[in-house]
Design a protein around this motif. Structure first.
Motif, mmCIF file in Angstrom:
data_model
loop_
_atom_site.group_PDB
_atom_site.id
_atom_site.type_symbol
_atom_site.label_atom_id
_atom_site.label_comp_id
_atom_site.label_asym_id
_atom_site.label_seq_id
_atom_site.Cartn_x
_atom_site.Cartn_y
_atom_site.Cartn_z
ATOM 1 N N SER A 1 20.586 5.736 -0.498
ATOM 2 C CA SER A 1 20.971 5.014 -1.703
ATOM 3 C C SER A 1 20.358 3.614 -1.697
ATOM 4 N N SER B 1 15.323 5.780 -8.131
ATOM 5 C CA SER B 1 15.441 5.672 -9.595
ATOM 6 C C SER B 1 14.428 4.680 -10.125
ATOM 7 N N THR B 2 14.232 3.598 -9.410
ATOM 8 C CA THR B 2 13.284 2.594 -9.864
ATOM 9 C C THR B 2 11.889 3.195 -10.000
HETATM 10 N N1 ATP Z 1 18.600 -3.498 -12.958
HETATM 11 C C1 ATP Z 1 18.497 -3.948 -11.690
HETATM 12 N N2 ATP Z 1 18.506 -5.280 -11.453
HETATM 13 C C2 ATP Z 1 18.386 -5.745 -10.197
HETATM 14 N N3 ATP Z 1 18.286 -4.986 -9.123
HETATM 15 C C3 ATP Z 1 18.272 -3.650 -9.266
HETATM 16 C C4 ATP Z 1 18.388 -3.072 -10.563
HETATM 17 N N4 ATP Z 1 18.364 -1.729 -10.451
HETATM 18 C C5 ATP Z 1 18.233 -1.487 -9.132
HETATM 19 N N5 ATP Z 1 18.176 -2.633 -8.413
HETATM 20 C C6 ATP Z 1 18.006 -2.747 -6.969
HETATM 21 O O1 ATP Z 1 16.835 -2.075 -6.618
HETATM 22 C C7 ATP Z 1 17.026 -1.323 -5.426
HETATM 23 C C8 ATP Z 1 16.676 0.120 -5.679
HETATM 24 O O2 ATP Z 1 17.572 0.692 -6.611
HETATM 25 P P1 ATP Z 1 17.456 2.175 -7.136
HETATM 26 O O3 ATP Z 1 18.470 2.345 -8.206
HETATM 27 O O4 ATP Z 1 16.061 2.449 -7.499
HETATM 28 O O5 ATP Z 1 17.862 3.007 -5.857
HETATM 29 P P2 ATP Z 1 18.086 4.583 -5.713
HETATM 30 O O6 ATP Z 1 17.211 5.017 -4.612
HETATM 31 O O7 ATP Z 1 17.932 5.255 -7.002
HETATM 32 O O8 ATP Z 1 19.577 4.638 -5.239
HETATM 33 P P3 ATP Z 1 20.685 5.759 -5.551
HETATM 34 O O9 ATP Z 1 20.366 6.895 -4.669
HETATM 35 O O10 ATP Z 1 21.960 5.105 -5.179
HETATM 36 O O11 ATP Z 1 20.601 6.081 -7.002
HETATM 37 C C9 ATP Z 1 18.465 -1.544 -5.014
HETATM 38 O O12 ATP Z 1 18.469 -2.532 -3.998
HETATM 39 C C10 ATP Z 1 19.139 -2.067 -6.253
HETATM 40 O O13 ATP Z 1 20.133 -2.990 -5.888
#
Ligand code: ATP
Ligand code: MG
Lengths: 273, 266, 267
Positions: free
Chosen positions: A37, A42-43
């Motif tokens: 996580s 997602s990013t």
């Molecule tokens: N809109 C935003 N503004 C600032 N920071 C963000 C934003 N969205 C995500 N982040 C940060 O970017 C990083 C990556 O987030 P992301 O949502 O891409 O992770 P993920 O791998 O999809 O996690 P998960 O499995 O929980 O969905 C994290 O540290 C998060 O705190």
């Protein structure tokens, strides 16, 4: 074919969510994106259709560059990319049909969409897709009257109605029970195979990824730490991706899914028999 | 190869019967035609109004605070003092009435009495109350004070009663189980749960009372409304513009500070 | 977890002191305001009030029933003023709300503050004051009343609507955006469906309030029942006043019932 070159994203808050990600997804390949996580899964997915604006790097879809496009051309390119969301993201108060047709918005004029008078071809395609995902008789229901699995099917139909060249799938099964999860994954894989559609599937569940994906990319703290076929996903690799403790915890979860898996496999066996 | 439909119409969502939809549409259009038709327009008067409207907008853009400053400040002081006193008195009276109007705390006869007080206070417009109170108590801010206090009771007591009815029964039970008296119950189980809301509501009402204080002056109950009324009667649009801007400014300040205060008190 | 009460949390002595001090300030302020406010009050009138009240009360009853037919046209005018005014308010408020909502405003730095100012200005000025102004500008009549109701409604509808717009589910909006839809299509397919129930609820609610308000706008010459009320008050025809108040009360109760029904049907 999708090509990412040195994609980097730093959020305004200072979080470096992606650093220097480069990868290529050839036609017809279904790629699983795994990672803990906050790894930036997602990013990464959202950078590709620029729901999140990448800080630097290139995104090239079938030879056309998406990074740096103006709003109008970006909209035109977005039509080529279908997206499926974790919590379905259907417009709850519209009918199933409208949700599916909303995949065509990029192709019709505002007036056509406002009066709900879509071209005959679009409507025919929408019915065909609804039939394909098994929701033919639900076309006139409102989306909030459907179950979770049904909603995700509508989500799939909406993405497909765009006639996309690439599918982006962000945790399609995270809100579903194990059995429905497997049904949805299977449906997705079949559809991608039918159309030779490349897809990037963001997924939490390692066993599920190993079972369904042709290729797996492991992301950790914004960087690619693994890229290869699912067979190569050894415990050592998983430890580098997830860190030791997380991974053992997850395997327990995986064991809990065994029952659901058995059911799903059994039903598959019956079909193929 | 099955073939699929090539047309689709959005099914009607609210009125599903086609005939009813037609009837409703016709009725709405007919009403609009008749309703708009019943507004008899005196075009000549409206044309004249255009020039005056421009003068008013000018007055609003170039307000004149100085030439009537004495009237304005007097009206403002009346309005502000009226607002504060009426809110304090109104809330103080609302608390017992609100408790009495909560079904889970009050016996039936108290409940019905308190509910009818609330109903009367809510169904009468401030301005109508003001007309009567001015007739009884004479012109001036005292009648305004009574009007706003009375209106506050209906507002605060109703919401307070609903809040009390919504409190967590489990906590009240726990306190009751210790053998607490009714007063102790109110003090220990009810008061802590509804106090933050009560403060929030009082601040909100303070805001409303100020706005209303600008209105009831029109019928003689004192305050900035009386000043405004005079200014408009004399066609002094620049003074009127100044008064309106003062009202808007105070309401904005009140809104900001009350939201700040509410956050601070939490 | 969060709503666990702090019933037993003892306040620290300092907090206690601050609390007492706060109460003391409030009392002092109240006393001061009271003094200022009643400085010019003629107490003789105040002590005389019960007699006046009894006198008025006696004159008000019985209400003059034969006045009822004469009230039908003003009642119709009042209803029209409320309905057409609400319609006008809605037409003006919808664009303002979209300009004011942070997620739909085309320009957060310029247009949004303007829209917010329109909302505050409209909200802080009662419809009676709007009517007072408009009667002075346009002359007495329904038109002034309709515009007054409309102008006052902008703030109310605009505020509640823009809050509803800001509370829409961002995921649904993103999903429609991701299909390549244009901003107007996103508005039409993702935002509007989400705010529709709020929109109808707010409109009917405001219509209900407007019925009450339009009943008294006549006091300043904007037509409807208030005009009759003003005339009756001027001639001290108290039985007629009672009759008018009864009609207003009945209308208000009826409109409240209608609005509750409609809102129940929507949600
Ligand atoms: N809109 C935003 N503004 C600032 N920071 C963000 C934003 N969205 C995500 N982040 C940060 O970017 C990083 C990556 O987030 P992301 O949502 O891409 O992770 P993920 O791998 O999809 O996690 P998960 O499995 O929980 O969905 C994290 O540290 C998060 O705190
Ligand atoms: Mg994620």
């Amino acid at each position: 074919m999708l090509e990412l070159a040195a994609l980097t994203k730093t959020y305004k808050t200072g979080d470096k969510a992606l650093s220097d990600v480069s990868l290529t997804v050839p036609k017809g390949q279904v790629v699983g994106l795994i990672g803990p996580s906050g790894a930036g899964k997602s990013t990464l997915i959202r950078c590709i259709n620029r729901l999140v604006e990448p800080s630097s790097g290139k995104i090239i879809l079938s030879g056309r560059e998406l990074s740096g496009l103006g709003p109008r051309t970006l909209r035109r390119e977005r039509r080529r990319i279908g997206m499926i969301f974790q919590e379905y993201a259907l417009v709850e108060r519209l009918t199933v049909m409208e949700n599916v047709l909303s995949g065509r918005l990029g192709y019709v004029s505002f007036w056509q969409s406002f009066t709900r008078r879509f071209p005959a071809g679009d409507i025919e395609r929408a019915y065909r897709l609804l039939d394909r995902v098994g929701l033919m008789e639900h076309a006139d229901k409102r989306a909030d009257a459907l179950s979770g699995g049904q909603r995700q099917r509508v989500g799939i139909a909406r993405a497909l109605s765009q006639e996309p060249e690439l599918l982006l799938v962000d945790e399609p099964t995270a809100s579903l029970d194990p059995k429905t999860s497997r049904q949805i994954m299977r449906l997705l894989i079949e559809i991608c195979a039918e159309r030779g559609l490349p897809a990037i599937v963001n997924i939490h569940d390692v066993p599920l990824a190993q079972q369904f994906m042709q290729r797996i990319i492991g992301l950790r703290a914004g960087s690619v730490v693994f890229d290869g076929p699912p067979e190569d996903l050894t415990e050592t690799v998983l430890t580098t991706i997830y860190g030791a403790e997380d991974w053992t915890a997850m395997r327990k979860d995986g064991e809990a899914d065994q029952v659901a898996e058995a059911e799903a496999v059994a039903s598959l066996a019956m079909i193929s028999a | 190869m099955t073939s699929y439909p090539t047309t689709w119409r959005r099914p009607p969502q609210i009125v599903t019967d086609r005939r009813w939809r037609i009837v409703l549409t016709v009725a709405v259009i007919a009403y609009l035609v008749i309703g708009v038709g019943s507004v008899d327009l005196n075009w000549q008067r409206i044309m004249e109004g255009g020039a005056r409207g421009l003068r008013f907008i000018n007055g609003f853009l170039q307000p004149d605070f100085t030439s009537r400053w004495k009237d304005i400040s007097n009206g403002l002081i009346e309005s502000l003092t009226m607002t504060l006193t009426s809110t304090v008195v109104g809330v103080a009276i609302s608390v017992p009435i609100g408790i009495g109007a909560a079904r889970n705390l009050a016996p039936a006869w108290v409940y019905y009495i308190c509910r009818s007080i609330i109903a009367v206070s809510r169904s009468l417009q401030e301005i109508i109350i003001a007309i009567f109170l001015v007739a009884m108590f004479g012109f001036g801010p005292f009648a305004g004070f009574l009007t706003l206090s009375f209106a506050t009771i209906g507002f605060i007591a109703k919401l307070l009663a609903e809040d009390i009815e919504d409190i967590d029964e489990a906590q009240a039970e726990a306190i009751r189980a210790t053998g607490a008296s009714w007063l102790q119950l109110v003090h220990y189980a009810v008061q802590p749960q509804v106090m933050p809301r009560l403060i929030g509501l009082s601040l909100y009402r303070l805001d409303i009372n100020f706005r209303e204080s600008a209105v009831i002056g029109i019928v003689g109950a004192g305050g900035i409304g009386a000043t405004l009324n005079t200014a408009i009667d004399r066609y002094e649009y620049d003074s009127a513009g100044a008064i309106l801007l003062v009202i808007i400014a105070i309401v904005m300040v009140a809104e900001y500070s009350s939201s700040y205060l509410r956050k601070f008190l939490q | 977890m969060t709503d666990f009460p702090h019933t037993w949390a003892h306040r620290s002595p300092r907090a206690r002191l601050a609390l007492w001090f706060g109460w003391l300030c409030l009392v002092a302020l109240f006393v001061y305001c009271w003094q200022v406010m009643t400085a010019n009050t003629i107490w003789m009138f105040i002590w005389d009030a019960p007699r006046q009240a009894a006198d008025i009360g006696n004159r008000m009853f019985p209400p003059r029933l034969s006045y009822l037919p004469e009230l039908m046209k003003p009642l119709w005018d009042t209803l029209n003023m409320a309905t057409l005014g609400t319609l006008l308010g809605v037409i003006l408020a919808v664009p303002v709300a979209f300009l004011a909502a942070r997620n739909t405003s085309p320009s957060v730095l310029i247009l949004r503050p303007i829209a917010l100012f329109i909302i505050v200005a409209s909200r802080s000025i009662n419809s009676l004051i709007w009517a007072l102004l408009l009667v002075a500008i346009l002359g007495p009549g329904l038109l002034a009343g309709i515009i007054a109701i409309g102008l006052r409604s902008i703030g109310f509808i605009g505020k509640l609507l823009y809050e509803a717009i800001e509370e829409t589910d961002i995921r649904q909006i993103e999903a429609v955006t991701a299909t390549g839809a244009s901003p107007t299509q996103v508005l039409n397919y993702a935002i509007v469906p989400q705010i529709m129930p709020a929109f109808w609820g707010i409109t009917v609610f405001r219509w209900d309030i407007n019925i009450r308000e339009s009943a008294i706008l006549g006091l300043v010459g904007a037509g409807g029942l208030g005009l009759k009320l003003q005339a009756s008050l001027n001639t001290l025809a108290w039985p007629q006043v009672t009759m008018i108040l009864l009609v207003i009360l009945a209308t208000v109760v009826l409109s409240e019932w209608v609005s509750a029904k409609v809102r129940g049907a929507i949600i």
